[in-house]
Motif scaffolding. Structure first.
Motif, PDB file in Angstrom:
ATOM      1  N   VAL A   1     109.380  10.719  -1.369  1.00 46.28           N
ATOM      2  CA  VAL A   1     108.783  11.975  -1.829  1.00 46.28           C
ATOM      3  C   VAL A   1     107.272  11.941  -1.604  1.00 46.28           C
ATOM      4  N   GLY A   2     106.656  13.098  -1.745  1.00 47.62           N
ATOM      5  CA  GLY A   2     105.213  13.188  -1.536  1.00 47.62           C
ATOM      6  C   GLY A   2     104.613  14.299  -2.384  1.00 47.62           C
ATOM      7  N   VAL A   3     103.329  14.173  -2.667  1.00 49.31           N
ATOM      8  CA  VAL A   3     102.606  15.231  -3.377  1.00 49.31           C
ATOM      9  C   VAL A   3     101.287  15.460  -2.657  1.00 49.31           C
ATOM     10  N   PHE A   4     100.998  16.712  -2.371  1.00 50.12           N
ATOM     11  CA  PHE A   4      99.702  17.063  -1.801  1.00 50.12           C
ATOM     12  C   PHE A   4      98.906  17.825  -2.847  1.00 50.12           C
ATOM     13  N   TYR A   5      97.706  17.333  -3.138  1.00 53.70           N
ATOM     14  CA  TYR A   5      96.848  18.004  -4.116  1.00 53.70           C
ATOM     15  C   TYR A   5      95.970  19.027  -3.403  1.00 53.70           C
TER      16      TYR A   5
ATOM     17  N   ARG B   1     105.248  14.101  10.348  1.00 52.34           N
ATOM     18  CA  ARG B   1     104.837  13.018  11.254  1.00 52.34           C
ATOM     19  C   ARG B   1     104.587  11.702  10.508  1.00 52.34           C
ATOM     20  N   LEU B   2     104.104  11.801   9.275  1.00 55.54           N
ATOM     21  CA  LEU B   2     103.756  10.571   8.555  1.00 55.54           C
ATOM     22  C   LEU B   2     104.953   9.948   7.817  1.00 55.54           C
ATOM     23  N   SER B   3     106.033  10.704   7.661  1.00 57.76           N
ATOM     24  CA  SER B   3     107.174  10.207   6.893  1.00 57.76           C
ATOM     25  C   SER B   3     107.796   8.959   7.494  1.00 57.76           C
ATOM     26  N   ARG B   4     108.088   9.008   8.770  1.00 58.54           N
ATOM     27  CA  ARG B   4     108.721   7.833   9.406  1.00 58.54           C
ATOM     28  C   ARG B   4     107.790   6.639   9.360  1.00 58.54           C
ATOM     29  N   ARG B   5     106.503   6.904   9.515  1.00 66.49           N
ATOM     30  CA  ARG B   5     105.508   5.828   9.444  1.00 66.49           C
ATOM     31  C   ARG B   5     105.531   5.199   8.051  1.00 66.49           C
ATOM     32  N   TYR B   6     105.581   6.043   7.043  1.00 78.67           N
ATOM     33  CA  TYR B   6     105.616   5.536   5.669  1.00 78.67           C
ATOM     34  C   TYR B   6     106.868   4.683   5.441  1.00 78.67           C
ATOM     35  N   LEU B   7     108.026   5.216   5.881  1.00 78.79           N
ATOM     36  CA  LEU B   7     109.281   4.483   5.664  1.00 78.79           C
ATOM     37  C   LEU B   7     109.277   3.160   6.410  1.00 78.79           C
ATOM     38  N   THR B   8     108.729   3.150   7.615  1.00 72.98           N
ATOM     39  CA  THR B   8     108.671   1.919   8.393  1.00 72.98           C
ATOM     40  C   THR B   8     107.733   0.918   7.737  1.00 72.98           C
ATOM     41  N   ARG B   9     106.566   1.395   7.297  1.00 76.52           N
ATOM     42  CA  ARG B   9     105.610   0.501   6.637  1.00 76.52           C
ATOM     43  C   ARG B   9     106.159  -0.046   5.322  1.00 76.52           C
ATOM     44  N   SER B  10     107.102   0.703   4.737  1.00 77.88           N
ATOM     45  CA  SER B  10     107.701   0.246   3.476  1.00 77.88           C
ATOM     46  C   SER B  10     108.839  -0.731   3.702  1.00 77.88           C
TER      47      SER B  10
END
Ligand SMILES: *[C@@H]1O[C@H](CO)[C@@H](O)[C@H](O)[C@H]1NC(C)=O
Ligand SMILES: *[C@@H]1O[C@H](CO)[C@@H](O)[C@H](O)[C@H]1NC(C)=O
Length: 282
Positions: free
Chosen positions: A172-176, A125-134
């Motif tokens: 890409v993403g990393v979850f800790y 869900r957050l991927s498209r938001r991230y790409l748009t914000r970028s």
């Protein structure tokens, strides 16, 4: 100085007690313990039980420090492509494909964990938001069909993962899932090159529950974790447990001859700010 604005790297705090988070600590704790269990099971049972000529057995037997996590990565890639079907994933040759984002994508107990499904959904869900914000046009972001591949990596004391990029993915993403004081840092390299005045680094000090998104072209590494034992307490630091995500084309990462068609190449970031000529003495 290397500027890493919010729009290049975004940190989402998922854990409730950190600013902006909304989920309880049990979220990342359950993910961390299942990742460690699956990693131990691979290291102690599945790996040693493989036929000697199996590709994963060969990777596991490599004489370098990263052999276990390399083989663990390929094991998870097979499970992902086989939609969680263990027998199929371990068969020597099977037709690889990229499953839809909601299909099973890991070993059975991980697939059965509601927190795991939720983590994938959050990233999706957050991927498209991230790409748009970028700076990707909203229409292009909405039109993307992407594959969401993730894998867990478990690092013991004194381990690190060297610098690399994931060009060909959208981002890409990393979850800790588990990152204590000795968990090292996420280091980003200067995209302008290694020579002065550039060659700077940006360090993110991860905390359990952080989800970090960044561009696929940005060089990054996991710096070394704390050594074996703490000299004062004599205790070993907790394992570092991360879930890494590659969000990219359904057909897999783009090979270099089609990079020209990468939609992330069309990112445009502009900012409108009015200025008062009088205050500038104009
Ligand atoms: C997905 O994994 C869960 C948990 O292991 C399992 O119960 C379910 O049957 C799997 N679904 C498919 C379609 O294989
Ligand atoms: C995404 O998938 C849909 C349905 O399969 C398809 O119609 C569309 O063309 C795809 N979009 C891209 C950018 O590949």
């Amino acid at each position: 100085m290397l500027i890493m604005p919010d729009l290049v790297m975004t940190v989402v705090r998922i854990l409730g007690c950190l600013a902006g988070g909304w989920l309880p600590a049990s979220f990342h704790e359950k993910l961390a313990s299942e990742a460690v269990r699956g990693w131990q099971n691979f290291r102690d049972v599945i790996g040693p039980g493989l036929p000697r000529n199996h590709e994963l057995y060969r990777q596991l037997s490599q004489k370098h420090a990263g052999a276990l996590n390399d083989a663990f990565f390929h094991y998870q890639k097979r499970l992902f492509e086989a939609e969680g079907n263990f027998e199929l994933a371990m068969s020597p040759d099977f037709e690889t494909s990229t499953p839809p984002p909601d299909a099973n994508s890991s070993w059975p107990d991980m697939n059965a964990l509601p927190e795991y499904k939720k983590l994938r959904k959050i990233v999706e869900r957050l991927s498209r938001r991230y790409l748009t914000r970028s700076g990707l046009a909203p229409e292009s972001a909405m039109a993307l069909n992407y594959s969401l591949f993730n894998w867990a990596a478990v690092h013991g004391p004194g381990e690190f993962h060297g610098p690399h990029t994931h060009v060909g993915e959208y981002h890409v993403g990393v979850f800790y899932a588990q990152a204590g004081d000795g968990a090292g840092k996420l280091r980003f390299g200067d995209p302008r090159g290694h020579s002065p005045p550039f060659g700077r680094s940006f360090f993110h000090s991860p905390r359990s529950g952080d989800l970090v998104f960044f561009p696929s072209w940005l060089s990054h590494m996991a710096t070394v974790t704390a050594p074996q034992t703490n000299p004062t307490s004599g205790e070993s630091p907790p394992l570092r447990v991360v879930f890494s995500f590659n969000i990219g084309p359904v057909q897999g990462p783009m090979p270099c001859h089609v990079w020209w068609s990468d939609p992330t190449g069309d990112m445009r970031f502009s900012r409108k700010l009015a200025f008062n000529p009088e205050t500038l003495g104009l």
